[in-house]
Design an enzyme around this catalytic site. Sequence first.
Site, PDB file in Angstrom:
ATOM      1  N   ASN A 150       0.806  -1.236   0.000  1.00 46.59           N
ATOM      2  CA  ASN A 150       0.000   0.000   0.000  1.00 46.59           C
ATOM      3  C   ASN A 150       0.834   1.280   0.000  1.00 46.59           C
ATOM      4  O   ASN A 150       0.359   2.319  -0.467  1.00 46.59           O
ATOM      5  CB  ASN A 150      -1.039  -0.013   1.130  1.00 46.59           C
ATOM      6  CG  ASN A 150      -0.429  -0.106   2.497  1.00 46.59           C
ATOM      7  OD1 ASN A 150       0.703  -0.545   2.648  1.00 46.59           O
ATOM      8  ND2 ASN A 150      -1.164   0.298   3.505  1.00 46.59           N
ATOM      9  N   GLU A 246       4.575  -4.361  12.280  1.00 43.78           N
ATOM     10  CA  GLU A 246       3.525  -3.334  12.237  1.00 43.78           C
ATOM     11  C   GLU A 246       2.371  -3.957  11.492  1.00 43.78           C
ATOM     12  O   GLU A 246       2.523  -4.364  10.335  1.00 43.78           O
ATOM     13  CB  GLU A 246       4.028  -2.086  11.489  1.00 43.78           C
ATOM     14  CG  GLU A 246       4.836  -1.142  12.333  1.00 43.78           C
ATOM     15  CD  GLU A 246       4.093  -0.605  13.554  1.00 43.78           C
ATOM     16  OE1 GLU A 246       2.844  -0.549  13.535  1.00 43.78           O
ATOM     17  OE2 GLU A 246       4.767  -0.263  14.534  1.00 43.78           O
ATOM     18  N   CYS A 280      -2.877   1.819   6.432  1.00 46.38           N
ATOM     19  CA  CYS A 280      -2.938   1.136   7.737  1.00 46.38           C
ATOM     20  C   CYS A 280      -3.691   2.021   8.731  1.00 46.38           C
ATOM     21  O   CYS A 280      -4.303   1.527   9.668  1.00 46.38           O
ATOM     22  CB  CYS A 280      -1.544   0.880   8.303  1.00 46.38           C
ATOM     23  SG  CYS A 280      -0.343   0.383   7.100  1.00 46.38           S
ATOM     24  N   GLU A 450       8.606   2.843  14.529  1.00 47.51           N
ATOM     25  CA  GLU A 450       9.366   3.131  13.318  1.00 47.51           C
ATOM     26  C   GLU A 450       9.400   4.637  13.120  1.00 47.51           C
ATOM     27  O   GLU A 450       8.668   5.378  13.747  1.00 47.51           O
ATOM     28  CB  GLU A 450       8.701   2.478  12.121  1.00 47.51           C
ATOM     29  CG  GLU A 450       8.620   0.970  12.254  1.00 47.51           C
ATOM     30  CD  GLU A 450       8.319   0.310  10.931  1.00 47.51           C
ATOM     31  OE1 GLU A 450       9.252   0.100  10.154  1.00 47.51           O
ATOM     32  OE2 GLU A 450       7.138   0.027  10.683  1.00 47.51           O
TER      33      GLU A 450
END
Length: 469
Positions: A150, A246, A280, A450
């Site tokens: 994505n 993640e 996300c 991150e």
Amino acid sequence: MREALHSIGGSLLSGGAGCLDSLNPAEPTSIVARIPLGAAAEVEKAAEAASAAFGTWRKTAGPARAERLYAWADAIQARAAELAEAIATEVGKPIGEAKGEVGRCVAILRYYAGEAVRPLGEVIPGLASGVLQYSLREPLGVVGLITPWNFPLAIPLWKAAPALAVGNTVVLKPSENSGWCAHLLAETAIAAGLKGEFNVVQGAGEAGAALVNHPDVKAISFTGSDTTGAAISKACAALNKKYQTEMGGKNVAIVLADADLAQAANLVAGGAMRFAGQKCTATSRVIVESSVSGRFLDELRKAIELLPVGSPMEAATAVGPVINEASQAKILGALGQGTVLHSVTAPSSGFFVSPTVVGGVDASHDLAQNELFGPVLTYLEADTLDAALELANNTRFGLSASLCTRDIRSALTYVDRIQAGMVRVNADTTGVDPHAPFGGYKGSSSGTREQGEVAKDFYTQYKTVQINP
Ligand code: ADP
């Protein structure tokens, strides 16, 4: 037909156990590129190249590592239009957002080029006098990156840039749905003079699993679904390998009665529907204070109508297709379980799903609990902020959340009690700043972060040194 290639030691190579076609999700009869399915042999070669490069790269001075990252940023900038078009055609991201992603890639690389020359370690007073004690933060070695489709350029880079900045070398296994974007990314790395420091093995889960299990790969950073993330965590734990995952979200927006309802509707509509809800951090639940529910729903319908659905290559498009037929079928199947409160017409060819608001379900329902990765918003109501927070936290995920209110006390109560890693007030749930920590609570991540400076924590290990002269 174009063929995406592996990138090993600075050379672009074919090979693997078969191949698959990467399709344009807006026009599935059009093949973007043929993607080779790398297997253990390709992972072996890439790990070998990355191990060989590590010896020199870890000893390369910070300013010289920074120069490579600045050069990579320049190489991406030089091909920005082509890269944005590749994102739009391969994963269906509307071209405006695709250009934004390329711009973000440049920013990520420049930011971490700066990090390559910042201090890594500190002097710590010793118990004994005259002893020099300090911590060094050393790179791990070869790190494996496993990424989704994505953000086909930005996610590989927000992992690779900090890893390289602190002296690791990289093997990337990109998604099989975005292999052409990964091929172009590898070309820009080679143009910037990176060879064995950054390697790409194209392929699907088999290549990812081979990377996880390779003895020379010291750590795995993964972004993707929670089922794959759980399998990777288990495999890494058994091998005593460092890992970060993640994963999904069921991100929530809460709208209180005192909010600017028109502004809130625009934020919720954009967060839920843009890029067909495939970030996300996309908003997938909205919880509205019951007393304004009717008025808010009217505003929400208007806001959704303002988001054009269509070809990702049209500058005005806000909502493109979903990634593939399986995703389209899954989303359409789930929609049948709720009451449709609003739906917009979408093109009938291509993997499009109509932007849809569904209600009539309770908080434990599949539509309120499981990630769909589509332009679908589950509509819930609550009588008070307390009740809204309870509903909001009633999920196994905790990535992103948003509150719309004009009341500072409500905002602070929400910031205190919401279980999410990315917390916004009067802003939508999507969008991240590359220089701020990114990650989720609960089942959304393995707990590390991150991006930002904190990304360096994952890619280094401490060595505590005492010198008694
Ligand atoms: P998505 O649903 O976003 O495609 P996945 O979790 O299926 O998420 O995929 C994310 C990444 O993980 C992709 O690069 C995919 O090829 C890889 N992958 C899938 N299965 C495995 C596995 N068993 N081990 C390692 N990597 C995997």
